[in-house]
Design a protein around this motif. Sequence first.
Motif, PDB file in Angstrom:
ATOM      1  N   ILE A  38       0.855  -1.187   0.000  1.00  0.00           N
ATOM      2  CA  ILE A  38       0.000   0.000   0.000  1.00  0.00           C
ATOM      3  C   ILE A  38       0.891   1.236   0.000  1.00  0.00           C
ATOM      4  CG2 ILE A  38      -1.681   1.344   1.309  1.00  0.00           C
ATOM      5  CD1 ILE A  38      -2.755  -1.302   2.421  1.00  0.00           C
ATOM      6  N   VAL A  39       0.644   2.159  -0.935  1.00  0.00           N
ATOM      7  CA  VAL A  39       1.455   3.376  -1.026  1.00  0.00           C
ATOM      8  C   VAL A  39       0.686   4.635  -0.660  1.00  0.00           C
ATOM      9  CG1 VAL A  39       3.118   2.439  -2.668  1.00  0.00           C
ATOM     10  CG2 VAL A  39       1.065   3.565  -3.522  1.00  0.00           C
ATOM     11  N   ASP A  40      -0.660   4.563  -0.621  1.00  0.00           N
ATOM     12  CA  ASP A  40      -1.439   5.738  -0.213  1.00  0.00           C
ATOM     13  C   ASP A  40      -2.825   5.317   0.242  1.00  0.00           C
ATOM     14  OD1 ASP A  40      -2.073   8.383   0.318  1.00  0.00           O
ATOM     15  OD2 ASP A  40      -1.621   9.084  -1.700  1.00  0.00           O
ATOM     16  N   ASP A  41      -3.369   6.097   1.165  1.00  0.00           N
ATOM     17  CA  ASP A  41      -4.712   5.884   1.711  1.00  0.00           C
ATOM     18  C   ASP A  41      -5.495   7.156   1.456  1.00  0.00           C
ATOM     19  OD1 ASP A  41      -7.010   5.538   3.201  1.00  0.00           O
ATOM     20  OD2 ASP A  41      -5.983   5.172   5.096  1.00  0.00           O
ATOM     21  N   PHE A  42      -6.529   7.061   0.640  1.00  0.00           N
ATOM     22  CA  PHE A  42      -7.345   8.219   0.304  1.00  0.00           C
ATOM     23  C   PHE A  42      -8.541   8.376   1.233  1.00  0.00           C
ATOM     24  CE2 PHE A  42      -5.173   6.979  -3.614  1.00  0.00           C
ATOM     25  CZ  PHE A  42      -4.500   8.156  -3.867  1.00  0.00           C
ATOM     26  N   GLY A  43      -8.632   7.515   2.248  1.00  0.00           N
ATOM     27  CA  GLY A  43      -9.703   7.608   3.231  1.00  0.00           C
ATOM     28  C   GLY A  43     -11.022   7.071   2.714  1.00  0.00           C
ATOM     29  N   VAL A  44     -11.976   6.998   3.605  1.00  0.00           N
ATOM     30  CA  VAL A  44     -13.303   6.500   3.263  1.00  0.00           C
ATOM     31  C   VAL A  44     -14.006   7.552   2.412  1.00  0.00           C
ATOM     32  CG1 VAL A  44     -15.525   5.756   4.176  1.00  0.00           C
ATOM     33  CG2 VAL A  44     -13.403   5.146   5.370  1.00  0.00           C
ATOM     34  N   GLN A  45     -14.527   7.121   1.281  1.00  0.00           N
ATOM     35  CA  GLN A  45     -15.225   8.031   0.377  1.00  0.00           C
ATOM     36  C   GLN A  45     -16.721   7.974   0.660  1.00  0.00           C
ATOM     37  OE1 GLN A  45     -13.435   9.891  -1.866  1.00  0.00           O
ATOM     38  NE2 GLN A  45     -11.624   8.948  -0.967  1.00  0.00           N
ATOM     39  N   PRO A  46     -17.363   9.133   0.847  1.00  0.00           N
ATOM     40  CA  PRO A  46     -18.813   9.119   1.060  1.00  0.00           C
ATOM     41  C   PRO A  46     -19.511   8.564  -0.178  1.00  0.00           C
ATOM     42  CG  PRO A  46     -17.947  11.373   1.110  1.00  0.00           C
ATOM     43  CD  PRO A  46     -16.799  10.457   0.865  1.00  0.00           C
ATOM     44  N   THR A  47     -20.481   7.709   0.025  1.00  0.00           N
ATOM     45  CA  THR A  47     -21.151   7.058  -1.103  1.00  0.00           C
ATOM     46  C   THR A  47     -22.010   8.023  -1.912  1.00  0.00           C
ATOM     47  OG1 THR A  47     -22.955   6.403   0.347  1.00  0.00           O
ATOM     48  CG2 THR A  47     -21.197   4.796  -0.026  1.00  0.00           C
ATOM     49  N   ASP A  48     -22.456   9.097  -1.326  1.00  0.00           N
ATOM     50  CA  ASP A  48     -23.318  10.034  -2.052  1.00  0.00           C
ATOM     51  C   ASP A  48     -22.582  11.303  -2.476  1.00  0.00           C
ATOM     52  OD1 ASP A  48     -22.962  11.113   0.437  1.00  0.00           O
ATOM     53  OD2 ASP A  48     -25.079  11.501   0.801  1.00  0.00           O
ATOM     54  N   SER A  49     -21.254  11.254  -2.583  1.00  0.00           N
ATOM     55  CA  SER A  49     -20.486  12.446  -2.931  1.00  0.00           C
ATOM     56  C   SER A  49     -20.620  12.813  -4.407  1.00  0.00           C
ATOM     57  CB  SER A  49     -19.017  12.278  -2.556  1.00  0.00           C
ATOM     58  OG  SER A  49     -18.449  11.231  -3.307  1.00  0.00           O
ATOM     59  N   THR A  50     -21.009  11.850  -5.242  1.00  0.00           N
ATOM     60  CA  THR A  50     -21.247  12.131  -6.654  1.00  0.00           C
ATOM     61  C   THR A  50     -22.569  11.490  -7.048  1.00  0.00           C
ATOM     62  OG1 THR A  50     -20.166  10.141  -7.463  1.00  0.00           O
ATOM     63  CG2 THR A  50     -18.767  12.084  -7.141  1.00  0.00           C
ATOM     64  N   SER A  51     -23.095  11.919  -8.168  1.00  0.00           N
ATOM     65  CA  SER A  51     -24.346  11.325  -8.635  1.00  0.00           C
ATOM     66  C   SER A  51     -24.098  10.289  -9.723  1.00  0.00           C
ATOM     67  CB  SER A  51     -25.271  12.423  -9.171  1.00  0.00           C
ATOM     68  OG  SER A  51     -24.635  13.086 -10.254  1.00  0.00           O
ATOM     69  N   ARG A  52     -22.853   9.816  -9.842  1.00  0.00           N
ATOM     70  CA  ARG A  52     -22.541   8.850 -10.895  1.00  0.00           C
ATOM     71  C   ARG A  52     -22.215   7.477 -10.291  1.00  0.00           C
ATOM     72  NH1 ARG A  52     -17.460  11.838 -10.517  1.00  0.00           N
ATOM     73  NH2 ARG A  52     -15.869  10.334  -9.949  1.00  0.00           N
ATOM     74  N   ASP A  53     -22.355   6.447 -11.107  1.00  0.00           N
ATOM     75  CA  ASP A  53     -21.988   5.107 -10.661  1.00  0.00           C
ATOM     76  C   ASP A  53     -20.794   4.567 -11.450  1.00  0.00           C
ATOM     77  OD1 ASP A  53     -23.220   4.720 -13.065  1.00  0.00           O
ATOM     78  OD2 ASP A  53     -24.662   3.237 -12.346  1.00  0.00           O
ATOM     79  N   TRP A  54     -20.124   5.422 -12.206  1.00  0.00           N
ATOM     80  CA  TRP A  54     -18.930   5.044 -12.946  1.00  0.00           C
ATOM     81  C   TRP A  54     -17.738   5.822 -12.382  1.00  0.00           C
ATOM     82  CZ3 TRP A  54     -16.846   9.375 -15.130  1.00  0.00           C
ATOM     83  CH2 TRP A  54     -17.703  10.451 -15.320  1.00  0.00           C
ATOM     84  N   ALA A  55     -16.564   5.297 -12.531  1.00  0.00           N
ATOM     85  CA  ALA A  55     -15.328   5.935 -12.052  1.00  0.00           C
ATOM     86  C   ALA A  55     -15.420   6.311 -10.577  1.00  0.00           C
ATOM     87  CB  ALA A  55     -14.977   7.151 -12.901  1.00  0.00           C
ATOM     88  N   VAL A  56     -15.901   5.387  -9.780  1.00  0.00           N
ATOM     89  CA  VAL A  56     -16.038   5.611  -8.346  1.00  0.00           C
ATOM     90  C   VAL A  56     -14.655   5.572  -7.700  1.00  0.00           C
ATOM     91  CG1 VAL A  56     -17.079   4.736  -6.233  1.00  0.00           C
ATOM     92  CG2 VAL A  56     -18.337   4.595  -8.386  1.00  0.00           C
ATOM     93  N   ALA A  57     -14.374   6.515  -6.822  1.00  0.00           N
ATOM     94  CA  ALA A  57     -13.063   6.586  -6.162  1.00  0.00           C
ATOM     95  C   ALA A  57     -12.823   5.357  -5.291  1.00  0.00           C
ATOM     96  CB  ALA A  57     -12.981   7.849  -5.313  1.00  0.00           C
ATOM     97  N   LYS A  58     -11.591   4.892  -5.259  1.00  0.00           N
ATOM     98  CA  LYS A  58     -11.184   3.760  -4.431  1.00  0.00           C
ATOM     99  C   LYS A  58     -10.342   4.275  -3.277  1.00  0.00           C
ATOM    100  CE  LYS A  58     -12.899   0.795  -7.350  1.00  0.00           C
ATOM    101  NZ  LYS A  58     -14.027  -0.025  -7.037  1.00  0.00           N
ATOM    102  N   ARG A  59     -10.282   3.528  -2.180  1.00  0.00           N
ATOM    103  CA  ARG A  59      -9.580   3.998  -0.987  1.00  0.00           C
ATOM    104  C   ARG A  59      -8.066   3.861  -1.061  1.00  0.00           C
ATOM    105  NH1 ARG A  59     -10.545   3.106   5.449  1.00  0.00           N
ATOM    106  NH2 ARG A  59      -8.684   4.262   6.022  1.00  0.00           N
ATOM    107  N   TRP A  60      -7.573   2.735  -1.554  1.00  0.00           N
ATOM    108  CA  TRP A  60      -6.157   2.415  -1.437  1.00  0.00           C
ATOM    109  C   TRP A  60      -5.442   2.450  -2.784  1.00  0.00           C
ATOM    110  CZ3 TRP A  60      -4.952   2.191   3.531  1.00  0.00           C
ATOM    111  CH2 TRP A  60      -5.933   1.790   4.442  1.00  0.00           C
ATOM    112  N   ALA A  61      -4.216   2.993  -2.795  1.00  0.00           N
ATOM    113  CA  ALA A  61      -3.312   2.878  -3.941  1.00  0.00           C
ATOM    114  C   ALA A  61      -2.291   1.812  -3.559  1.00  0.00           C
ATOM    115  CB  ALA A  61      -2.621   4.196  -4.227  1.00  0.00           C
ATOM    116  N   VAL A  62      -2.141   0.803  -4.420  1.00  0.00           N
ATOM    117  CA  VAL A  62      -1.238  -0.311  -4.131  1.00  0.00           C
ATOM    118  C   VAL A  62      -0.263  -0.474  -5.289  1.00  0.00           C
ATOM    119  CG1 VAL A  62      -1.086  -2.790  -3.661  1.00  0.00           C
ATOM    120  CG2 VAL A  62      -3.040  -1.479  -2.802  1.00  0.00           C
ATOM    121  N   ALA A  63       1.041  -0.470  -4.970  1.00  0.00           N
ATOM    122  CA  ALA A  63       2.082  -0.756  -5.954  1.00  0.00           C
ATOM    123  C   ALA A  63       2.288  -2.266  -5.953  1.00  0.00           C
ATOM    124  CB  ALA A  63       3.375  -0.036  -5.581  1.00  0.00           C
ATOM    125  N   LEU A  64       1.889  -2.905  -7.039  1.00  0.00           N
ATOM    126  CA  LEU A  64       2.020  -4.352  -7.143  1.00  0.00           C
ATOM    127  C   LEU A  64       3.467  -4.734  -7.437  1.00  0.00           C
ATOM    128  CD1 LEU A  64      -1.159  -5.170  -9.268  1.00  0.00           C
ATOM    129  CD2 LEU A  64      -0.878  -5.320  -6.778  1.00  0.00           C
TER     130      LEU A  64
END
Length: 80
Positions: A38-64
């Motif tokens: 894990i390289v970054d934590d973007f925190g918990v994203q509120p589910t109603d922060s956008t009105s779209r169901d595409w390109a939803v933000a994810k919490r963790w950035a992981v360098a594989l």
Amino acid sequence: METDNEPTVGARVKVRIRNEDSSGSDSSGSDAYETGAIVDDFGVQPTDSTSRDWAVAKRWAVALDSGRLVFVDTDDLTLA
């Protein structure tokens, strides 16, 4: 309160890479798993922060370990 069982930046993890078909639905039984850190934590994203169901933000950035950078939610992580 954080415990040793919670992901944190720097933790080694196994990531579930969900394989989806062209319609966006999960292909049953075809998920892959890769390890990384894990390289970054973007925190918990509120589910109603956008009105779209595409390109939803994810919490963790992981360098594989393969060199890819992926963005995933907690449900897709297992501590290694």
